[in-house]
Design a protein around this motif. Structure first.
Motif, PDB file in Angstrom:
ATOM      1  N   ALA A  29      35.562  16.521  41.694  1.00  0.00           N
ATOM      2  CA  ALA A  29      34.514  15.915  41.191  1.00  0.00           C
ATOM      3  C   ALA A  29      34.966  14.354  40.631  1.00  0.00           C
ATOM      4  CB  ALA A  29      34.188  16.742  39.831  1.00  0.00           C
ATOM      5  N   VAL A  30      36.273  14.184  40.130  1.00  0.00           N
ATOM      6  CA  VAL A  30      36.679  13.063  39.757  1.00  0.00           C
ATOM      7  C   VAL A  30      36.643  12.123  40.859  1.00  0.00           C
ATOM      8  CG1 VAL A  30      38.614  11.669  38.878  1.00  0.00           C
ATOM      9  CG2 VAL A  30      37.758  13.789  37.669  1.00  0.00           C
ATOM     10  N   THR A  31      37.289  12.680  41.973  1.00  0.00           N
ATOM     11  CA  THR A  31      37.272  11.885  43.294  1.00  0.00           C
ATOM     12  C   THR A  31      35.857  11.301  43.858  1.00  0.00           C
ATOM     13  OG1 THR A  31      39.284  12.900  44.090  1.00  0.00           O
ATOM     14  CG2 THR A  31      38.288  11.695  45.659  1.00  0.00           C
ATOM     15  N   VAL A  32      34.955  12.012  43.911  1.00  0.00           N
ATOM     16  CA  VAL A  32      33.630  11.831  44.035  1.00  0.00           C
ATOM     17  C   VAL A  32      33.129  10.934  43.137  1.00  0.00           C
ATOM     18  CG1 VAL A  32      31.388  12.526  44.252  1.00  0.00           C
ATOM     19  CG2 VAL A  32      33.003  14.065  45.550  1.00  0.00           C
ATOM     20  N   ALA A  33      33.404  11.062  42.027  1.00  0.00           N
ATOM     21  CA  ALA A  33      32.730   9.996  40.956  1.00  0.00           C
ATOM     22  C   ALA A  33      33.380   8.668  41.121  1.00  0.00           C
ATOM     23  CB  ALA A  33      32.937  10.491  39.726  1.00  0.00           C
ATOM     24  N   ALA A  34      34.656   8.603  41.334  1.00  0.00           N
ATOM     25  CA  ALA A  34      35.559   7.202  41.445  1.00  0.00           C
ATOM     26  C   ALA A  34      35.117   6.612  42.710  1.00  0.00           C
ATOM     27  CB  ALA A  34      37.017   7.785  41.611  1.00  0.00           C
ATOM     28  N   THR A  35      34.606   7.377  43.788  1.00  0.00           N
ATOM     29  CA  THR A  35      34.414   6.637  45.039  1.00  0.00           C
ATOM     30  C   THR A  35      33.018   6.142  44.952  1.00  0.00           C
ATOM     31  OG1 THR A  35      35.759   8.630  46.333  1.00  0.00           O
ATOM     32  CG2 THR A  35      33.776   7.433  47.260  1.00  0.00           C
ATOM     33  N   MET A  36      32.087   6.850  44.364  1.00  0.00           N
ATOM     34  CA  MET A  36      30.761   6.234  43.973  1.00  0.00           C
ATOM     35  C   MET A  36      30.696   5.096  43.213  1.00  0.00           C
ATOM     36  SD  MET A  36      28.467   9.713  43.887  1.00  0.00           S
ATOM     37  CE  MET A  36      26.933   8.702  43.743  1.00  0.00           C
ATOM     38  N   ILE A  37      31.576   5.126  42.149  1.00  0.00           N
ATOM     39  CA  ILE A  37      31.813   3.870  41.359  1.00  0.00           C
ATOM     40  C   ILE A  37      32.328   2.894  42.025  1.00  0.00           C
ATOM     41  CG2 ILE A  37      32.877   3.027  39.371  1.00  0.00           C
ATOM     42  CD1 ILE A  37      32.505   5.850  38.058  1.00  0.00           C
ATOM     43  N   ILE A  38      33.484   2.929  42.690  1.00  0.00           N
ATOM     44  CA  ILE A  38      33.995   1.794  43.511  1.00  0.00           C
ATOM     45  C   ILE A  38      33.132   1.204  44.613  1.00  0.00           C
ATOM     46  CG2 ILE A  38      35.845   1.204  45.132  1.00  0.00           C
ATOM     47  CD1 ILE A  38      37.477   3.074  43.263  1.00  0.00           C
ATOM     48  N   GLY A  39      32.323   2.291  45.301  1.00  0.00           N
ATOM     49  CA  GLY A  39      31.555   1.895  46.467  1.00  0.00           C
ATOM     50  C   GLY A  39      30.412   1.103  45.984  1.00  0.00           C
ATOM     51  N   PHE A  40      29.525   1.383  44.873  1.00  0.00           N
ATOM     52  CA  PHE A  40      28.413   0.751  44.325  1.00  0.00           C
ATOM     53  C   PHE A  40      28.800  -0.637  43.637  1.00  0.00           C
ATOM     54  CE2 PHE A  40      26.288   4.982  45.030  1.00  0.00           C
ATOM     55  CZ  PHE A  40      25.132   4.260  45.898  1.00  0.00           C
ATOM     56  N   SER A  41      29.934  -0.551  42.983  1.00  0.00           N
ATOM     57  CA  SER A  41      30.539  -1.728  42.350  1.00  0.00           C
ATOM     58  C   SER A  41      31.116  -2.797  43.077  1.00  0.00           C
ATOM     59  CB  SER A  41      31.379  -1.283  41.275  1.00  0.00           C
ATOM     60  OG  SER A  41      30.954  -0.500  40.177  1.00  0.00           O
ATOM     61  N   TRP A  42      31.950  -2.296  43.768  1.00  0.00           N
ATOM     62  CA  TRP A  42      32.773  -3.379  44.815  1.00  0.00           C
ATOM     63  C   TRP A  42      32.543  -3.235  46.206  1.00  0.00           C
ATOM     64  CZ3 TRP A  42      36.118  -0.802  40.913  1.00  0.00           C
ATOM     65  CH2 TRP A  42      36.428  -1.495  39.765  1.00  0.00           C
ATOM     66  N   GLY A  44      29.865  -2.678  48.023  1.00  0.00           N
ATOM     67  CA  GLY A  44      28.314  -3.337  48.857  1.00  0.00           C
ATOM     68  C   GLY A  44      27.514  -2.332  48.939  1.00  0.00           C
ATOM     69  N   TRP A  45      27.848  -0.977  48.531  1.00  0.00           N
ATOM     70  CA  TRP A  45      26.769   0.065  48.809  1.00  0.00           C
ATOM     71  C   TRP A  45      25.525  -0.368  48.082  1.00  0.00           C
ATOM     72  CZ3 TRP A  45      30.022   5.185  47.963  1.00  0.00           C
ATOM     73  CH2 TRP A  45      30.950   5.163  48.714  1.00  0.00           C
ATOM     74  N   VAL A  46      24.321  -0.046  48.603  1.00  0.00           N
ATOM     75  CA  VAL A  46      22.882  -0.145  47.714  1.00  0.00           C
ATOM     76  C   VAL A  46      22.231   0.994  48.062  1.00  0.00           C
ATOM     77  CG1 VAL A  46      23.056  -2.665  47.972  1.00  0.00           C
ATOM     78  CG2 VAL A  46      22.027  -1.183  49.975  1.00  0.00           C
ATOM     79  N   THR A  47      21.219   1.248  47.386  1.00  0.00           N
ATOM     80  CA  THR A  47      20.384   2.411  47.323  1.00  0.00           C
ATOM     81  C   THR A  47      19.448   2.160  48.384  1.00  0.00           C
ATOM     82  OG1 THR A  47      18.882   1.595  45.665  1.00  0.00           O
ATOM     83  CG2 THR A  47      20.483   3.095  44.927  1.00  0.00           C
ATOM     84  N   GLY A  48      18.502   3.206  48.942  1.00  0.00           N
ATOM     85  CA  GLY A  48      17.289   2.813  49.821  1.00  0.00           C
ATOM     86  C   GLY A  48      16.415   1.906  49.374  1.00  0.00           C
ATOM     87  N   GLY A  49      15.941   1.989  48.159  1.00  0.00           N
ATOM     88  CA  GLY A  49      15.035   1.052  47.456  1.00  0.00           C
ATOM     89  C   GLY A  49      15.639  -0.224  47.526  1.00  0.00           C
ATOM     90  N   THR A  50      16.662  -0.459  47.080  1.00  0.00           N
ATOM     91  CA  THR A  50      17.190  -2.008  47.089  1.00  0.00           C
ATOM     92  C   THR A  50      17.589  -2.505  48.572  1.00  0.00           C
ATOM     93  OG1 THR A  50      18.690  -1.380  45.203  1.00  0.00           O
ATOM     94  CG2 THR A  50      19.299  -3.345  46.436  1.00  0.00           C
ATOM     95  N   SER A  51      17.925  -1.771  49.553  1.00  0.00           N
ATOM     96  CA  SER A  51      17.730  -1.966  50.982  1.00  0.00           C
ATOM     97  C   SER A  51      16.542  -2.539  51.632  1.00  0.00           C
ATOM     98  CB  SER A  51      18.387  -0.894  51.651  1.00  0.00           C
ATOM     99  OG  SER A  51      18.296  -1.279  53.222  1.00  0.00           O
ATOM    100  N   ARG A  52      15.490  -1.661  51.131  1.00  0.00           N
ATOM    101  CA  ARG A  52      14.007  -2.023  51.484  1.00  0.00           C
ATOM    102  C   ARG A  52      13.774  -3.434  50.914  1.00  0.00           C
ATOM    103  NH1 ARG A  52      13.570   3.587  51.497  1.00  0.00           N
ATOM    104  NH2 ARG A  52      13.015   3.415  49.239  1.00  0.00           N
ATOM    105  N   MET A  53      13.933  -3.480  49.739  1.00  0.00           N
ATOM    106  CA  MET A  53      13.540  -4.672  48.941  1.00  0.00           C
ATOM    107  C   MET A  53      14.159  -5.980  49.652  1.00  0.00           C
ATOM    108  SD  MET A  53      14.496  -5.826  44.898  1.00  0.00           S
ATOM    109  CE  MET A  53      16.088  -6.017  45.345  1.00  0.00           C
TER     110      MET A  53
END
Length: 129
Positions: A29-42, A44-53
């Motif tokens: 669980a901690v590994t998944v959370a850390a991966t998501m935080i790092i991915g979205f923060s540094w 360059g990952w974006v959500t589908g809505g942001t990508s469409r925008m």
């Protein structure tokens, strides 16, 4: 002589380690959370809505740039383009520049009856540059 107990090596301790189910769950669980935080923060990952925008914005910018190029080309294709350019450059007020372009008809796109205000402004900016 007393027997000395030797501490097992790190490799041996690693082989012997058997985590409990809760420790395994929480480490995942901690590994998944850390991966998501790092991915979205540094990362360059974006959500589908942001990508469409972002894609819509990029399309609008590209469409505006193409339309602006067409307007400038129409201005330059006029028979008296050199004289009109001198007249346009002599104008200092941005409102008068927009009026000049609107009256000349260069900002009206094919198929439309009148130019949009943003169309006239983008044409004026392109001709000024």
């Amino acid at each position: 002589m007393a027997t000395q107990s030797r501490k097992p090596s790190l490799a041996r301790r690693w082989e012997d380690y058997q985590p409990s189910k809760s420790a395994l769950f929480w480490s995942c669980a901690v590994t998944v959370a850390a991966t998501m935080i790092i991915g979205f923060s540094w990362g360059g990952w974006v959500t589908g809505g942001t990508s469409r925008m972002l894609a819509t914005t990029a399309g609008d910018v590209a469409r505006g740039a193409l339309a602006s190029a067409i307007r400038v080309d129409r201005f330059n294709a006029a028979p008296d383009a050199a004289a009109k350019r001198v007249e346009f450059k002599a104008l200092t007020d941005s409102y008068k520049k927009r009026q000049f372009i609107e009256t000349g008809g260069w900002a009206t796109m094919p198929g439309k009856t009148s130019p949009d205000r943003l169309d006239v402004e983008s044409c004026a900016v392109a001709l000024t540059a």
